[in-house]
Design an enzyme around this catalytic site. Structure first.
Site, mmCIF file in Angstrom:
data_model
loop_
_atom_site.group_PDB
_atom_site.id
_atom_site.type_symbol
_atom_site.label_atom_id
_atom_site.label_comp_id
_atom_site.label_asym_id
_atom_site.label_seq_id
_atom_site.Cartn_x
_atom_site.Cartn_y
_atom_site.Cartn_z
ATOM 1 N N ARG A 190 0.852 -1.184 0.000
ATOM 2 C CA ARG A 190 0.000 0.000 0.000
ATOM 3 C C ARG A 190 0.890 1.236 0.000
ATOM 4 O O ARG A 190 1.930 1.281 0.687
ATOM 5 C CB ARG A 190 -0.923 0.023 1.226
ATOM 6 C CG ARG A 190 -2.067 -1.005 1.172
ATOM 7 C CD ARG A 190 -3.055 -0.649 0.079
ATOM 8 N NE ARG A 190 -4.176 -1.569 -0.017
ATOM 9 C CZ ARG A 190 -4.249 -2.583 -0.868
ATOM 10 N NH1 ARG A 190 -3.226 -2.845 -1.667
ATOM 11 N NH2 ARG A 190 -5.331 -3.343 -0.933
ATOM 12 N N HIS A 245 0.157 -0.325 -10.205
ATOM 13 C CA HIS A 245 -0.708 -1.169 -9.364
ATOM 14 C C HIS A 245 -1.100 -2.453 -10.107
ATOM 15 O O HIS A 245 -2.270 -2.809 -10.213
ATOM 16 C CB HIS A 245 -1.959 -0.411 -8.916
ATOM 17 C CG HIS A 245 -2.533 -0.952 -7.632
ATOM 18 N ND1 HIS A 245 -3.116 -0.155 -6.682
ATOM 19 C CD2 HIS A 245 -2.614 -2.223 -7.137
ATOM 20 C CE1 HIS A 245 -3.528 -0.889 -5.661
ATOM 21 N NE2 HIS A 245 -3.227 -2.153 -5.919
#
Length: 309
Positions: free
Chosen positions: A224, A272
């Site tokens: 994250r 991502h």
């Protein structure tokens, strides 16, 4: 039994057929739809960017099953009083292992010097150490972190894993707590971040903790974005204290075009893509959890609301 699918419309196109196959294979009688009356819904298959934001009307819903591994965008929803299961999917795990191992090996072997150095110069004066001499630390020992750590240990790397609570995992040196974090980071040459995003993990890599690493250490973050203090990492990269960073996740996504990570010579940005939930394998996880509920068995992969994951 009524199952509500709550995600973006294009995701339904990917998931409908695999879900029906998995539910049929589990021998379940079901009505799967994107448009059930809230009071009739027994189970919700859920993505945070889907239409359901208020869970209050779903008074008979027994379980909300996330399609994503992360739950930080929904765990604080005060209307969500139903049990919440995060996605623990073998396909997602295997994809993450492959991405992490690939980027760790890239940095371990120093491949960039040859990939980007096609200028006629014969660079044969620097050899990588053997894996056994390259300490790797994995922050986060959940399903993904444990699998990545064991894969790297299987290649010969000495792997130290850190988690907030004590764990025992074959092949890994497992540490926990504040002192354990310091020990795990001290002299680490490669650090892989696979922690959940919670108030306790935000900026876990900061100026103080980055200073513990071996000179020229490598950061690999498919976890994250907020796990890293961006200003501290950029300063460490500029000084050479950190030699390189491969970053797949960011505080703002997509990463703004003017963000300094894009142009930094020591940073690789990936959008991502480290791993994703795959409909075929995720559908099997969802069907298995529903089958457990129908048999009166405990659900798997339930989120601890107080811990945030």
């Amino acid at each position: 039994m009524k199952i509500l699918f709550s995600a973006k419309p294009d995701v339904w196109d990917d998931y409908e057929a695999p879900l029906r196959r998995a539910l049929d294979a589990a021998g379940l009688r079901y009505d799967l739809s994107r448009d059930h009356a809230p009071g009739d819904v027994d189970y919700i298959v859920f993505a945070p960017n889907g239409p359901v934001k208020d869970f209050t009307p779903y008074v008979n819903t027994r379980l909300v099953m996330g399609l994503w591994a992360g739950v930080e965008t929904v765990v604080g929803n005060e209307t969500l009083t139903q049990p919440l299961a995060r996605m623990v999917d073998d396909g997602l795990t295997r994809g993450m292992v492959e991405w992490v191992v690939g980027h760790v090996m890239r940095h371990h072997l120093g491949l960039d010097a040859h990939i980007h150095g096609q200028d006629g110069e014969w660079r044969n004066d620097v050899y990588p150490p053997l894996a056994q001499d390259r300490p790797v630390t994995v922050l986060g020992l959940g399903e993904l972190g444990s699998a990545c750590g064991q894969a790297l240990a299987g290649l010969g790397f000495p792997v130290t894993g850190w988690s907030r609570s004590p764990k025992r995992i074959d092949g890994l040196t497992c540490l926990s707590g504040a002192d354990g974090l310091r020990d795990a980071l001290t002299d680490a040459q490669i650090v892989v971040l696979l922690l959940p995003q919670t108030p306790a993990t935000e900026d876990i890599l900061n100026a103080d903790t980055l200073a513990l690493l071996a000179p020229g250490a490598v950061i690999v973050n498919p976890g994250r974005g907020p796990l890293i203090d961006d200003d501290a990492l950029l300063a460490a990269l500029d000084s050479g204290a950190v030699g390189a960073a491969t970053l797949d996740v960011f505080r703002t996504e997509p990463l703004p075009r003017d963000h300094p990570y894009w142009a930094h010579p020591r940073v690789t940005v990936t959008p991502h893509i480290a791993s994703t939930t795959r409909p075929e394998t995720a559908a099997q996880v969802i069907a298995a959890n529903i089958a457990r509920g129908e048999r009166g068995e405990p659900f798997l992969h339930l989120v601890d609301r107080t811990a945030g994951y």
